[in-house]
Scaffold this active site. Sequence first.
Site, PDB file in Angstrom:
ATOM      1  N   SER A  55      -5.482  17.401   1.770  1.00 33.84           N
ATOM      2  CA  SER A  55      -4.378  17.921   0.960  1.00 33.84           C
ATOM      3  C   SER A  55      -4.816  19.185   0.234  1.00 33.84           C
ATOM      4  O   SER A  55      -4.060  20.158   0.135  1.00 33.84           O
ATOM      5  CB  SER A  55      -3.933  16.882  -0.077  1.00 33.84           C
ATOM      6  OG  SER A  55      -3.083  15.916   0.494  1.00 33.84           O
TER       7      SER A  55
ATOM      8  N   LYS B 286      -1.006  10.076 -10.072  1.00 33.36           N
ATOM      9  CA  LYS B 286      -0.387   9.202  -9.070  1.00 33.36           C
ATOM     10  C   LYS B 286       1.038   8.909  -9.514  1.00 33.36           C
ATOM     11  O   LYS B 286       1.345   8.978 -10.700  1.00 33.36           O
ATOM     12  CB  LYS B 286      -1.161   7.880  -8.961  1.00 33.36           C
ATOM     13  CG  LYS B 286      -0.954   7.148  -7.664  1.00 33.36           C
ATOM     14  CD  LYS B 286      -1.862   7.693  -6.581  1.00 33.36           C
ATOM     15  CE  LYS B 286      -1.582   7.062  -5.237  1.00 33.36           C
ATOM     16  NZ  LYS B 286      -2.640   7.408  -4.266  1.00 33.36           N
TER      17      LYS B 286
ATOM     18  N   LYS C 203     -12.257  10.166  -7.252  1.00 34.28           N
ATOM     19  CA  LYS C 203     -12.179  10.513  -5.827  1.00 34.28           C
ATOM     20  C   LYS C 203     -12.041  12.020  -5.662  1.00 34.28           C
ATOM     21  O   LYS C 203     -12.754  12.643  -4.879  1.00 34.28           O
ATOM     22  CB  LYS C 203     -10.961   9.801  -5.217  1.00 34.28           C
ATOM     23  CG  LYS C 203     -10.778  10.028  -3.739  1.00 34.28           C
ATOM     24  CD  LYS C 203      -9.382   9.630  -3.261  1.00 34.28           C
ATOM     25  CE  LYS C 203      -9.033   8.203  -3.590  1.00 34.28           C
ATOM     26  NZ  LYS C 203      -7.794   7.753  -2.881  1.00 34.28           N
TER      27      LYS C 203
ATOM     28  N   GLN D  25      -8.124   8.035  -8.642  1.00 38.23           N
ATOM     29  CA  GLN D  25      -7.939   9.362  -8.050  1.00 38.23           C
ATOM     30  C   GLN D  25      -8.759  10.424  -8.785  1.00 38.23           C
ATOM     31  O   GLN D  25      -9.218  11.391  -8.164  1.00 38.23           O
ATOM     32  CB  GLN D  25      -6.443   9.718  -8.087  1.00 38.23           C
ATOM     33  CG  GLN D  25      -6.017  10.787  -7.099  1.00 38.23           C
ATOM     34  CD  GLN D  25      -5.754  10.261  -5.702  1.00 38.23           C
ATOM     35  OE1 GLN D  25      -5.126   9.226  -5.544  1.00 38.23           O
ATOM     36  NE2 GLN D  25      -6.242  10.961  -4.693  1.00 38.23           N
TER      37      GLN D  25
ATOM     38  N   ASP E 266       1.655   8.171   0.043  1.00 33.96           N
ATOM     39  CA  ASP E 266       0.831   6.958  -0.108  1.00 33.96           C
ATOM     40  C   ASP E 266       1.661   5.874   0.598  1.00 33.96           C
ATOM     41  O   ASP E 266       2.507   6.200   1.451  1.00 33.96           O
ATOM     42  CB  ASP E 266       0.569   6.643  -1.597  1.00 33.96           C
ATOM     43  CG  ASP E 266      -0.536   5.594  -1.790  1.00 33.96           C
ATOM     44  OD1 ASP E 266      -1.717   5.959  -1.723  1.00 33.96           O
ATOM     45  OD2 ASP E 266      -0.222   4.396  -1.979  1.00 33.96           O
TER      46      ASP E 266
HETATM   47  P1  NDP Z   1       1.606   2.975   4.960  1.00 32.65           P
HETATM   48  O1  NDP Z   1       2.832   2.727   4.185  1.00 32.65           O
HETATM   49  O2  NDP Z   1       1.613   3.967   6.053  1.00 32.65           O
HETATM   50  O3  NDP Z   1       1.025   1.614   5.555  1.00 32.65           O
HETATM   51  C1  NDP Z   1       0.710   0.558   4.733  1.00 32.65           C
HETATM   52  C2  NDP Z   1       0.250  -0.604   5.594  1.00 32.65           C
HETATM   53  O4  NDP Z   1      -0.315  -1.597   4.748  1.00 32.65           O
HETATM   54  C3  NDP Z   1       1.361  -1.252   6.379  1.00 32.65           C
HETATM   55  O5  NDP Z   1       0.858  -1.758   7.570  1.00 32.65           O
HETATM   56  C4  NDP Z   1       1.793  -2.352   5.423  1.00 32.65           C
HETATM   57  O6  NDP Z   1       2.435  -3.436   6.081  1.00 32.65           O
HETATM   58  C5  NDP Z   1       0.478  -2.790   4.846  1.00 32.65           C
HETATM   59  N1  NDP Z   1       0.703  -3.361   3.506  1.00 32.65           N
HETATM   60  C6  NDP Z   1       1.240  -2.741   2.427  1.00 32.65           C
HETATM   61  N2  NDP Z   1       1.343  -3.562   1.393  1.00 32.65           N
HETATM   62  C7  NDP Z   1       0.883  -4.745   1.832  1.00 32.65           C
HETATM   63  C8  NDP Z   1       0.720  -5.993   1.210  1.00 32.65           C
HETATM   64  N3  NDP Z   1       1.075  -6.213  -0.064  1.00 32.65           N
HETATM   65  N4  NDP Z   1       0.174  -6.975   1.971  1.00 32.65           N
HETATM   66  C9  NDP Z   1      -0.196  -6.759   3.259  1.00 32.65           C
HETATM   67  N5  NDP Z   1      -0.067  -5.580   3.881  1.00 32.65           N
HETATM   68  C10 NDP Z   1       0.464  -4.605   3.184  1.00 32.65           C
HETATM   69  O7  NDP Z   1       0.499   3.379   3.841  1.00 32.65           O
HETATM   70  P2  NDP Z   1      -0.871   4.133   4.048  1.00 32.65           P
HETATM   71  O8  NDP Z   1      -1.463   3.803   5.355  1.00 32.65           O
HETATM   72  O9  NDP Z   1      -0.656   5.550   3.672  1.00 32.65           O
HETATM   73  O10 NDP Z   1      -1.746   3.486   2.862  1.00 32.65           O
HETATM   74  C11 NDP Z   1      -2.591   2.366   3.070  1.00 32.65           C
HETATM   75  C12 NDP Z   1      -3.647   2.330   1.977  1.00 32.65           C
HETATM   76  O11 NDP Z   1      -4.427   3.534   2.017  1.00 32.65           O
HETATM   77  C13 NDP Z   1      -3.114   2.241   0.547  1.00 32.65           C
HETATM   78  O12 NDP Z   1      -4.038   1.498  -0.229  1.00 32.65           O
HETATM   79  C14 NDP Z   1      -3.155   3.692   0.073  1.00 32.65           C
HETATM   80  O13 NDP Z   1      -3.236   3.803  -1.328  1.00 32.65           O
HETATM   81  C15 NDP Z   1      -4.441   4.156   0.738  1.00 32.65           C
HETATM   82  N6  NDP Z   1      -4.606   5.584   0.905  1.00 32.65           N
HETATM   83  C16 NDP Z   1      -3.661   6.332   1.565  1.00 32.65           C
HETATM   84  C17 NDP Z   1      -3.863   7.686   1.739  1.00 32.65           C
HETATM   85  C18 NDP Z   1      -2.929   8.516   2.533  1.00 32.65           C
HETATM   86  O14 NDP Z   1      -3.253   9.687   2.768  1.00 32.65           O
HETATM   87  N7  NDP Z   1      -1.796   8.016   3.005  1.00 32.65           N
HETATM   88  C19 NDP Z   1      -5.042   8.356   1.187  1.00 32.65           C
HETATM   89  C20 NDP Z   1      -6.012   7.463   0.588  1.00 32.65           C
HETATM   90  C21 NDP Z   1      -5.762   6.133   0.454  1.00 32.65           C
HETATM   91  P3  NDP Z   1       4.031  -3.643   5.901  1.00 32.65           P
HETATM   92  O15 NDP Z   1       4.648  -2.576   6.761  1.00 32.65           O
HETATM   93  O16 NDP Z   1       4.283  -5.012   6.397  1.00 32.65           O
HETATM   94  O17 NDP Z   1       4.322  -3.469   4.441  1.00 32.65           O
HETATM   95  O1  2IT Z   2      -4.883   7.720  -2.458  1.00 31.67           O
HETATM   96  C1  2IT Z   2      -4.882   8.898  -2.050  1.00 31.67           C
HETATM   97  O2  2IT Z   2      -5.898   9.586  -2.107  1.00 31.67           O
HETATM   98  C2  2IT Z   2      -3.650   9.421  -1.467  1.00 31.67           C
HETATM   99  N1  2IT Z   2      -2.667   8.698  -1.358  1.00 31.67           N
HETATM  100  C3  2IT Z   2      -3.584  10.850  -1.010  1.00 31.67           C
HETATM  101  C4  2IT Z   2      -3.317  11.768  -2.171  1.00 31.67           C
HETATM  102  C5  2IT Z   2      -3.054  13.206  -1.817  1.00 31.67           C
HETATM  103  O3  2IT Z   2      -2.714  13.940  -2.761  1.00 31.67           O
HETATM  104  O4  2IT Z   2      -3.192  13.625  -0.662  1.00 31.67           O
END
Ligand code: NDP
Ligand code: 2IT
Length: 445
Positions: A377, A126, A114, A111, A166
Amino acid sequence: MDARLEAIRDTVLARNPGEAEFHQAVTEVFESLGPVHDRHPEFLEGAVLERLCEPERQIIFRVPWTDDAGRVQINRGFRVEFNSALGPYKGGLRFHPSVYLGIVKFLGFEQIFKNALTGMPIGGGKGGSDFDPRGRSDAEIMRFCQSFMTELYRHIGEYTDVPAGDIGVGGREIGYLFGQYKRITNRYESGVLTGKGISWGGSLVRPEATGFGTVIFTEEMLKTRGASFDGRRVVVSGSGNVAINAIAKAQSLGATVVACSDSSGYVVDEAGIDVGLLRQIKEVERGRLKDYAVRGTHVAYVEGGSVWDVDAAVALPCATQNELGGDAAARLVRNGLLAVGEGANMPSTREAVAVFQDAGVLFGPGKAANAGGVATSALEMQQNASRDSWSFEHTEQRLTEIMVGIHDRCAATADEYGAPGNYVAGANIAGFVKVADAMLAQGLI
Ligand code: NDP
Ligand code: 2IT
């Protein structure tokens, strides 16, 4: 790896035993930074790397709560305030049973760079918990969030540390966390959390921003080869916040997203994923992806297995760390892969990244490609500070400019350091130099 940096890296690994993901993230960044230290001996003299790898503050706390049956449950809460050279600590909270200190530290470390790349005034942090939200009622989620904030509130603030979502933390959880913060502090401090509801201080486009931004970044990479998403076959992993919005944006640019997944399996829909149905199942009903296969037409569901078995021109891993390994990467490359844009944090293993780069596949690392979420954000913080709220169009325009800017900065930095087309080197170097300069300017702290 440069021998001077390798020695520092080895010390970091020895000081932080058992934290495999943190080791991986540190190693991957250090591998890019040899040439920077040739040009900037002051970074070595000032022990910038040693300081950068030691979080400014790490908080671990007990989170007691009661479930609907009245039983006492105990989870572990974390907040790692990694680096504040560029602004208040900023980064999401993850609620997932796999969370431990090594995961939080890898995410916090990524982070830092980024957030620097976004050009916004935000440091890196985080947090999260090993709490498993799956199958929990709304009331249980609320009680957990309230207990989590009852400790966290004393460590955060608009000018100190600004958490967001997250994995496992979305608008519902941010609402419960904000309510408890307000109650304890007696302050309506909008800028203390981002990802808030639109009617009470949230920013339009924040829910879409990470997925949209990943696709915008990937489209910019494709343009360098005279290509685009239009008419391409795309595979996305995950079906959460990032995945759904990446699918929506890719399809709006003319791609057909033929598959997506959750941790139980994946669906293949050759006609292109129906985003409306997917949102209904995952966001409204909080159901499983399997339901999409039951309700969609001509959809195949594969229980278990890997979504990377499905061929694609563009792969967008949007689920979790180390979900795409070397063998899967090699298979994708053999079957005509053109580009990878990481929506998730560190979803490709080091072996997979090497396969992509050796094959000349365009590879956008998470710390650049998924920076649109945290960048928006920061736009939310800007709106909160000025008590303003911007239109969807204006905010999306800002997001697009930021993502194009990150792409161009990564590409230019890679060129400047003799690694043209290497977005990993470009992102690591551009992010690092900005933070390192600020750290030296602020003295030994
Ligand atoms: P969500 O909780 O909304 O969704 C996560 C998804 O990934 C679900 O479909 C989940 O499936 C799947 N998943 C999680 N863990 C596993 C695992 N161990 N094996 C297989 N599938 C898995 O999270 P986000 O969409 O917010 O986050 C997804 C990724 O993006 C993460 O790496 C996060 O750090 C990254 N990220 C998120 C940001 C944000 O703004 N939200 C910003 C930048 C990066 P299931 O429901 O079955 O667990
Ligand atoms: O991995 C990421 O960049 C996030 N989960 C979003 C962090 C934020 O402060 O919006």
